[in-house]
Design a protein around this motif. Structure first.
Motif, PDB file in Angstrom:
ATOM      1  N   ALA A  58       0.839  -1.204   0.000  1.00 56.98           N
ATOM      2  CA  ALA A  58       0.000   0.000   0.000  1.00 56.98           C
ATOM      3  C   ALA A  58       0.872   1.250   0.000  1.00 56.98           C
ATOM      4  N   HIS A  88      -3.057  -4.536   3.529  1.00 55.58           N
ATOM      5  CA  HIS A  88      -3.693  -3.555   2.633  1.00 55.58           C
ATOM      6  C   HIS A  88      -2.905  -3.343   1.348  1.00 55.58           C
ATOM      7  N   ALA A 120      -2.001  -3.424  -2.519  1.00 46.44           N
ATOM      8  CA  ALA A 120      -2.907  -3.153  -3.636  1.00 46.44           C
ATOM      9  C   ALA A 120      -2.731  -4.188  -4.742  1.00 46.44           C
ATOM     10  N   ASP A 143      -6.149  -8.170   2.855  1.00 43.61           N
ATOM     11  CA  ASP A 143      -6.440  -8.079   4.281  1.00 43.61           C
ATOM     12  C   ASP A 143      -6.058  -9.416   4.908  1.00 43.61           C
ATOM     13  N   PRO A 169      -7.226   0.003  -9.263  1.00 39.27           N
ATOM     14  CA  PRO A 169      -7.249  -1.073  -8.264  1.00 39.27           C
ATOM     15  C   PRO A 169      -8.443  -1.996  -8.455  1.00 39.27           C
ATOM     16  N   ARG A 192      -7.813  -5.572  -2.685  1.00 39.29           N
ATOM     17  CA  ARG A 192      -6.974  -5.093  -1.581  1.00 39.29           C
ATOM     18  C   ARG A 192      -6.737  -6.266  -0.627  1.00 39.29           C
ATOM     19  N   THR A 241       3.332   3.181  -5.083  1.00 35.04           N
ATOM     20  CA  THR A 241       2.733   3.172  -6.423  1.00 35.04           C
ATOM     21  C   THR A 241       3.743   3.354  -7.548  1.00 35.04           C
TER      22      THR A 241
END
Length: 500
Positions: free
Chosen positions: A447, A477, A479, A466, A461, A464, A450
Motif C-alpha cells: 500500500a 492492505h 494493492a 487483508d 485497483p 486489496r 505506487t
C-alpha cells in the motif's frame, strides 16, 4: 582448566549429556511451534530461488536457497518442513556455545550454563524458528570461532584445514564472514596470542593451507559476484542507507536485546575475563574482534546483529565466572533463565495469537512477515478474475517484491494464477515476460508504493489484501492493480524494473 606443568591447558571433559539434552529440547520446541503462523517472506523467496540454482544471487550466495529446497524435498514444502533444518542448526549453535565455554576453561557447570543461556536467547530461538541466511551464519561463525580458539590454544597445524573448510562453507552462505576474519586477524595482531602459537613460518604455511581448503567453496561464489558487478555490495549499501544514523546507534543495544538483556551479566563477565586475565591472552583476539566488528558495523551502517555470534563467544567466556555462584544459587539461576526463555519466546517465536503481534513486532518486525500470504494470493486471484478470459493468455502477473512473488508462486497455482514476474533481487534474472505478453498486466505492491504503476497504462485497483488479523506488516492492505499493459516493450522496460 587443568594444566600439566608447562604444557598447554588441558580441557575439562565435555558435558555431552546435559548439553545435548538442552540442545534437543530447544530443537523440539522450535519444531513444535514451527507451523503456528506461516511462511516468512524470505522463506518464500528462498523456495523460489531454490528452483533456479546458481552460484549466487544479488543478495546472497547459493546455500540458503538450496537448504530451503532440501528441507522442502525431505520434509515437505510446509513451514514445518522448511524449518526443521533451522531447528537443527539452532541445536548445533547451542552445542558450539558450550564447546567454546569448554575451550575457555569451563567445567561441567560452566558448559551447561553456556548451553542454557544460548537456548534461552532470542537470537538463537528466532533464527532457529525461521530459515534465513543468519541461521546458518550463526552456526558457521561459532564453528570458526571455536576452531580459531583451538588453534590459538594448541598451536597445532591440523586445525588450519578445518578452519579453511569452515570459512569456505560460510562464504557459500554470506560474504559477511570476511568481516569476521578481518576482525579476528586484527585482534590477533594487536592482542596476541604469543604462546603457544607456532613460529611465523608455520603460521604462514597454516594460512596457506586454510586458504587452499577454502578455495573450492570461495572461488565459484566470488567469481559469480565479480562477473555480475558485486551486487551483494550494492545490496549492502542500500541496507546501510535505509538504516540511517539511527540504525548505527542501535548496534550495541539491539545485540543486547536480541541476545536477552537478562544474559548481559554473562557476556560482560566474559568480555572482562578475556581482556584482563593473563592466562587467557591467547583467547583475547575474540574479545577484541567483537569490539572491532561493532565499530566496523556502526561505521558502515550494517545490521546490528552482524557481530552477535562473537557476543555468544563472550557469553560462553563468562559462564565459568558464574559456575561457583551457580552451585549455591540454582533457584535464582533457573528463575533467570526461565525469565529469559519466556521473554525471548514472546519476542521471537509464534506463541501469541497473530492478532496480538504489535508488541513483539517493535523488537522484531520479521515475526509479522509470517502472516497473510495465503490471503495475498486470494486477493490476487480476485484481481486475476477481473482480466477478461479471452485476454488472459497474453496477460502478465508482476509483483513489487520477492515476498509477494514467492507467495504467488507457492499458493497461486491452486488458485489458477500464472507464474509471477518481479524485478526484485534474484527474480530480475528470471524475466522478462515474453514479448508476446502484451495484454493486461496485474500488479501487486505494498500500500502506498505506487512507483511500479508508473511503467504501465490505464491502471486501476481491483482488490486489496487483508490478512484477517489486523497485523500491520508490509503486505497488509497491499494493492492489486489491473493495468492495460506496459508503456513500452518488455525488453526495454525490464532493465528499469530492477530493484535491490
Amino acid at each position: 582448566m587443568r594444566t600439566r606443568g608447562d604444557a598447554q591447558p588441558r580441557l575439562e571433559p565435555f558435558a555431552a549429556g546435559p548439553v545435548g539434552g538442552i540442545a534437543a529440547a530447544a530443537a523440539a520446541l522450535l519444531i513444535t511451534l514451527s507451523g503456528r503462523y506461516g511462511f516468512h517472506r524470505d522463506e518464500l523467496y528462498f523456495l523460489l530461488a531454490g528452483r533456479h540454482p546458481a552460484w549466487g544471487y544479488p543478495d546472497q550466495p547459493p546455500l540458503t536457497p538450496q537448504l530451503a529446497r532440501l528441507g522442502a524435498e525431505l520434509f515437505g514444502a510446509t513451514p514445518t518442513g522448511v524449518r526443521i533444518l533451522p531447528a537443527l542448526l539452532a541445536a548445533a549453535s547451542i552445542t558450539l556455545t558450550a564447546l567454546i565455554a569448554r575451550e575457555l576453561g569451563a567445567g561441567r557447570g560452566g558448559q551447561v550454563l553456556a548451553a542454557g543461556a544460548a537456548a534461552c536467547s532470542g537470537y538463537v530461538l528466532g533464527n532457529g524458528h525461521l530459515l534465513s541466511t543468519a541461521t546458518f551464519d550463526l552456526t558457521a561463525w561459532l564453528t570458526i570461532i571455536l576452531l580459531t580458539l583451538r588453534l590459538a590454544r594448541t598451536g597445532e597445524a591440523r586445525w588450519w584445514p578445518l578452519l579453511g573448510v569452515a570459512v569456505g562453507g560460510a562464504l557459500l552462505n554470506k560474504l559477511l564472514v570476511l568481516g569476521l576474519l578481518v576482525a579476528l586477524a586484527a585482534g590477533a595482531l594487536t592482542a596476541g596470542p604469543r604462546r603457544p602459537f607456532p613460529p611465523r613460518r608455520h603460521t604462514v604455511l597454516g594460512l596457506l593451507t586454510a586458504l587452499l581448503a577454502a578455495l573450492p567453496f570461495a572461488l565459484p561464489v566470488l567469481g559469480w559476484q565479480a562477473a555480475h558487478g558485486w551486487p551483494e555490495l550494492t545490496v549492502a549499501q542500500g541496507l546501510s542507507a535505509a538504516g540511517g544514523a539511527g540504525g548505527r546507534l542501535l548496534v550495541l543495544p539491539m545485540q543486547a536485546l536480541q541476545l536477552s538483556p537478562l544474559l548481559a551479566p554473562l557476556w560482560l563477565a566474559g568480555l572482562s575475563r578475556l581482556l584482563r586475565r593473563p592466562e587467557l591472552r591467547w583467547a583475547r583476539p575474540v574479545a577484541v574482534a567483537w569490539v572491532l566488528l561493532c565499530l566496523l558495523v556502526t561505521a558502515a551502517g550494517g545490521k546490528p546483529y552482524y557481530p552477535i555470534p562473537l557476543l555468544y563467544a563472550l557469553t560462553a567466556a563468562g559462564c565459568e565466572s558464574y559456575a561457583h555462584w551457580v552451585r549455591e544459587h540454582r533457584a535464582k539461576l533457573a528463575g533467570g533463565l526461565l525469565a529469559a526463555l519466556l521473554t525471548s519466546s514472546l519476542a521471537a517465536l509464534p506463541v501469541l495469537p497473530a492478532s496480538a503481534l504489535a508488541a513483539p513486532m517493535t523488537v522484531d518486525p520479521d515475526i509479522g512477515e509470517e502472516v497473510g500470504w495465503p490471503e495475498l494470493a486470494r486477493a490476487t486471484a480476485t484481481g486475476w478474475a477481473a482480466v477478461p478470459a479471452e485476454q488472459r493468455a497474453a496477460a502478465v502477473l508482476v509483483t513489487a517484491n520477492y515476498g509477494e512473488a514467492g507467495a504467488l508462486a507457492r499458493y497461486g497455482p491452486a488458485l489458477g494464477l500464472p507464474a509471477p514476474y518481479s524485478g526484485h533481487m534474484g527474480l530480475h534474472a528470471w524475466g522478462p515476460p515474453p514479448a508476446t505478453a502484451t495484454g493486461p498486466v496485474l500488479l501487486v505492491h505494498p500500500a502506498g508504493h505506487t512507483d511500479l504503476e508508473h511503467h504501465f497504462t490505464a491502471c486501476h485497483p481491483v482488490a486489496r489484501v487483508d490478512n484477517g488479523h489486523g497485523t500491520a506488516n508490509t503486505e497488509q492492505h497491499a494493492a492489486v492493480v489491473l493495468c492495460a499493459g506496459p508503456d513500452r516493450p518488455w525488453a526495454d522496460l525490464w532493465p528499469l524494473l530492477r530493484r535491490y
